[in-house]
Design a protein around this motif. Structure first.
Motif, PDB file in Angstrom:
ATOM      1  N   PHE A 203       0.839  -1.200   0.000  1.00  0.00           N
ATOM      2  CA  PHE A 203       0.000   0.000   0.000  1.00  0.00           C
ATOM      3  C   PHE A 203       0.876   1.253   0.000  1.00  0.00           C
ATOM      4  O   PHE A 203       0.639   2.192  -0.777  1.00  0.00           O
ATOM      5  CB  PHE A 203      -0.921  -0.012   1.223  1.00  0.00           C
ATOM      6  CG  PHE A 203      -1.780   1.216   1.364  1.00  0.00           C
ATOM      7  CD1 PHE A 203      -2.786   1.485   0.446  1.00  0.00           C
ATOM      8  CD2 PHE A 203      -1.591   2.087   2.410  1.00  0.00           C
ATOM      9  CE1 PHE A 203      -3.583   2.627   0.569  1.00  0.00           C
ATOM     10  CE2 PHE A 203      -2.376   3.225   2.554  1.00  0.00           C
ATOM     11  CZ  PHE A 203      -3.374   3.492   1.630  1.00  0.00           C
ATOM     12  N   VAL A 204       1.900   1.281   0.826  1.00  0.00           N
ATOM     13  CA  VAL A 204       2.795   2.445   0.905  1.00  0.00           C
ATOM     14  C   VAL A 204       3.501   2.669  -0.423  1.00  0.00           C
ATOM     15  O   VAL A 204       3.618   3.804  -0.906  1.00  0.00           O
ATOM     16  CB  VAL A 204       3.808   2.257   2.050  1.00  0.00           C
ATOM     17  CG1 VAL A 204       4.846   3.384   2.043  1.00  0.00           C
ATOM     18  CG2 VAL A 204       3.092   2.212   3.397  1.00  0.00           C
ATOM     19  N   LEU A 205       3.977   1.603  -1.043  1.00  0.00           N
ATOM     20  CA  LEU A 205       4.658   1.726  -2.331  1.00  0.00           C
ATOM     21  C   LEU A 205       3.702   2.209  -3.422  1.00  0.00           C
ATOM     22  O   LEU A 205       4.097   2.957  -4.317  1.00  0.00           O
ATOM     23  CB  LEU A 205       5.280   0.387  -2.723  1.00  0.00           C
ATOM     24  CG  LEU A 205       6.407  -0.119  -1.812  1.00  0.00           C
ATOM     25  CD1 LEU A 205       6.843  -1.518  -2.222  1.00  0.00           C
ATOM     26  CD2 LEU A 205       7.589   0.844  -1.830  1.00  0.00           C
ATOM     27  N   SER A 206       2.440   1.813  -3.331  1.00  0.00           N
ATOM     28  CA  SER A 206       1.459   2.243  -4.333  1.00  0.00           C
ATOM     29  C   SER A 206       1.187   3.746  -4.264  1.00  0.00           C
ATOM     30  O   SER A 206       0.671   4.327  -5.221  1.00  0.00           O
ATOM     31  CB  SER A 206       0.147   1.475  -4.157  1.00  0.00           C
ATOM     32  OG  SER A 206      -0.595   1.958  -3.041  1.00  0.00           O
ATOM     33  N   LEU A 207       1.550   4.368  -3.139  1.00  0.00           N
ATOM     34  CA  LEU A 207       1.325   5.805  -2.961  1.00  0.00           C
ATOM     35  C   LEU A 207       2.457   6.648  -3.555  1.00  0.00           C
ATOM     36  O   LEU A 207       2.342   7.873  -3.613  1.00  0.00           O
ATOM     37  CB  LEU A 207       1.178   6.124  -1.471  1.00  0.00           C
ATOM     38  CG  LEU A 207       0.023   5.435  -0.745  1.00  0.00           C
ATOM     39  CD1 LEU A 207       0.144   5.652   0.760  1.00  0.00           C
ATOM     40  CD2 LEU A 207      -1.320   5.937  -1.249  1.00  0.00           C
ATOM     41  N   GLY A 208       3.534   5.996  -3.943  1.00  0.00           N
ATOM     42  CA  GLY A 208       4.645   6.731  -4.540  1.00  0.00           C
ATOM     43  C   GLY A 208       5.955   6.615  -3.787  1.00  0.00           C
ATOM     44  O   GLY A 208       6.974   7.173  -4.215  1.00  0.00           O
ATOM     45  N   ALA A 209       5.969   5.905  -2.660  1.00  0.00           N
ATOM     46  CA  ALA A 209       7.219   5.704  -1.931  1.00  0.00           C
ATOM     47  C   ALA A 209       8.136   4.777  -2.724  1.00  0.00           C
ATOM     48  O   ALA A 209       7.673   3.865  -3.414  1.00  0.00           O
ATOM     49  CB  ALA A 209       6.940   5.112  -0.554  1.00  0.00           C
ATOM     50  N   VAL A 210       9.438   5.010  -2.623  1.00  0.00           N
ATOM     51  CA  VAL A 210      10.402   4.139  -3.295  1.00  0.00           C
ATOM     52  C   VAL A 210      10.805   2.973  -2.404  1.00  0.00           C
ATOM     53  O   VAL A 210      11.357   1.975  -2.875  1.00  0.00           O
ATOM     54  CB  VAL A 210      11.662   4.927  -3.720  1.00  0.00           C
ATOM     55  CG1 VAL A 210      11.293   6.022  -4.700  1.00  0.00           C
ATOM     56  CG2 VAL A 210      12.385   5.513  -2.514  1.00  0.00           C
ATOM     57  N   ARG A 211      10.524   3.104  -1.095  1.00  0.00           N
ATOM     58  CA  ARG A 211      10.882   2.045  -0.163  1.00  0.00           C
ATOM     59  C   ARG A 211       9.932   2.097   1.028  1.00  0.00           C
ATOM     60  O   ARG A 211       9.492   3.172   1.440  1.00  0.00           O
ATOM     61  CB  ARG A 211      12.330   2.210   0.313  1.00  0.00           C
ATOM     62  CG  ARG A 211      12.789   1.142   1.293  1.00  0.00           C
ATOM     63  CD  ARG A 211      14.289   1.192   1.537  1.00  0.00           C
ATOM     64  NE  ARG A 211      14.716   2.484   2.070  1.00  0.00           N
ATOM     65  CZ  ARG A 211      15.835   2.662   2.792  1.00  0.00           C
ATOM     66  NH1 ARG A 211      16.629   1.636   3.038  1.00  0.00           N
ATOM     67  NH2 ARG A 211      16.156   3.856   3.224  1.00  0.00           N
ATOM     68  N   SER A 212       9.611   0.917   1.576  1.00  0.00           N
ATOM     69  CA  SER A 212       8.806   0.839   2.785  1.00  0.00           C
ATOM     70  C   SER A 212       9.567   0.017   3.812  1.00  0.00           C
ATOM     71  O   SER A 212       9.991  -1.113   3.535  1.00  0.00           O
ATOM     72  CB  SER A 212       7.448   0.198   2.494  1.00  0.00           C
ATOM     73  OG  SER A 212       6.647   0.157   3.660  1.00  0.00           O
TER      74      SER A 212
END
Length: 343
Positions: A203-212
């Motif tokens: 979910f975090v990566l789908s928001l535009g983060a490059v790493r979670s």
């Protein structure tokens, strides 16, 4: 002049009933203090509108007011019982009444923003805290945006001053504010790292983060990476360790706090950051969301342009409000949850 007569003079929708169903709390405590009751429909004062509520968003602020925690908030909201018995702030719905001297809206307008007591079939809002709903958005999606979206804008842009090419860390990245902060920083051209449970990494990566980074297995402050901006949403990492994770001229923006005890709720971290900022080139601080209409209009513009999307993932009926808040407190919800009040 009686209240009913004043309402009849200020409202134009003749289908508005005299009573409504609302979530009501008569004291502080667990979700068990929340009850569905029949109460009078409120009347809009000057500069205010009456909204037929379609959906209302849930956020941590709702939980704090329900629980009356930390105790530090009680002088603001009521010492032994809330002054406003109907919880809820996030709202999306249709304008059905206008108070005297209220400009900018008409009966039938679809709006979203902040209202007083939005966990009800009808709610009153200051016209300055509302905006027209973005095109293509459902009421459910719109209700998931205002409080968290506005808070994220202030954290990332107003106070964080994010710039393209910067490295940004967002803790609590899968939550309400965090999920919008990740999107805003990524849209600004920053390289974003989110901190969340491993189950929510996708979910975090789908928001535009490059790493979670999974906080259950890794303490992000133990890693060698340094960040130009840290948006600290969950308030669970020691202040000193967060500061050492910044670049020499980086910025730390603290958004709330959850682990500071029943008395203060961690507010000492906010003031500690402000105090330490006087002795370093780093910018350290916190803020209280101002809910500026200009920011709400900017949120709507970003949604319509595709730069920002609603992080709605969970929709519950009004009569499941207790379970919805229990799930929110347990960290089950990704992004935002809303109560659907009308189709």
């Amino acid at each position: 002049m009686t209240e009913n007569k004043r309402f009849a003079e200020t409202a134009s929708d003749t289908n508005v009933p005299a009573v409504m169903t609302a979530v009501v709390q008569r004291g502080y405590g667990s979700p068990e203090v929340l009850h569905l009751e029949q109460v009078a429909v409120p009347s809009p004062e000057a500069g205010h509108v009456l909204i037929r509520v379609a959906a209302a968003g849930l956020d941590r602020g709702v939980w704090h007011v329900m629980a009356g925690l930390p105790y530090l908030v009680r002088p603001m909201f009521g010492m032994s019982t809330p002054r406003q018995p109907i919880p809820g702030v996030d709202v999306a719905g249709t304008v059905v009444g206008l108070g005297p001297d209220t400009d900018g809206f008409a009966i039938g307008d679809r709006v979203f923003g902040s209202a007083v007591g939005s966990f009800a079939e009808y709610a009153v809002a200051n016209a300055s805290s509302l905006a027209a709903m973005p095109e293509g958005l459902s009421f459910d999606e719109a209700a998931a945006i205002p409080v968290s979206g506005l808070t994220a804008i202030e954290a990332v842009h107003t106070h964080g001053r994010v710039q393209s090419g910067q490295r940004v860390l967002v803790t609590g990245a899968s939550g309400g504010v965090g999920s919008y902060a990740v999107q805003l920083a990524a849209a600004a051209g920053a390289e974003v790292t989110g901190v969340a449970s491993g189950a929510k990494a996708d979910f975090v990566l789908s928001l535009g983060a490059v790493r979670s980074i999974d906080y259950t297995t890794t303490n992000v402050t133990d890693l060698p990476d340094r960040y130009d901006l840290i948006v600290d949403v969950n308030g669970r990492l020691p202040l000193g360790r967060l500061i050492r994770t910044l670049t020499p001229t980086g910025a730390l923006v603290i958004v709330g706090g959850e682990d500071g005890g029943r008395l203060t709720g961690g507010i000492q971290r906010q003031f500690g950051a402000r105090l330490r900022s006087a002795f370093t080139r780093r910018r350290l601080g916190f803020f209280i969301t101002s809910e500026e209409r200009a920011d709400l209009l900017e949120v709507a513009r970003m949604v319509e342009s595709g730069a920002l999307r609603s992080t709605l993932t969970t929709v519950c009926p009004l009569d499941e409000v207790r379970q919805a808040i229990t799930d929110l407190e347990a960290g089950i919800v990704r992004g935002k949850a809303v109560l659907r009040i009308a189709d």
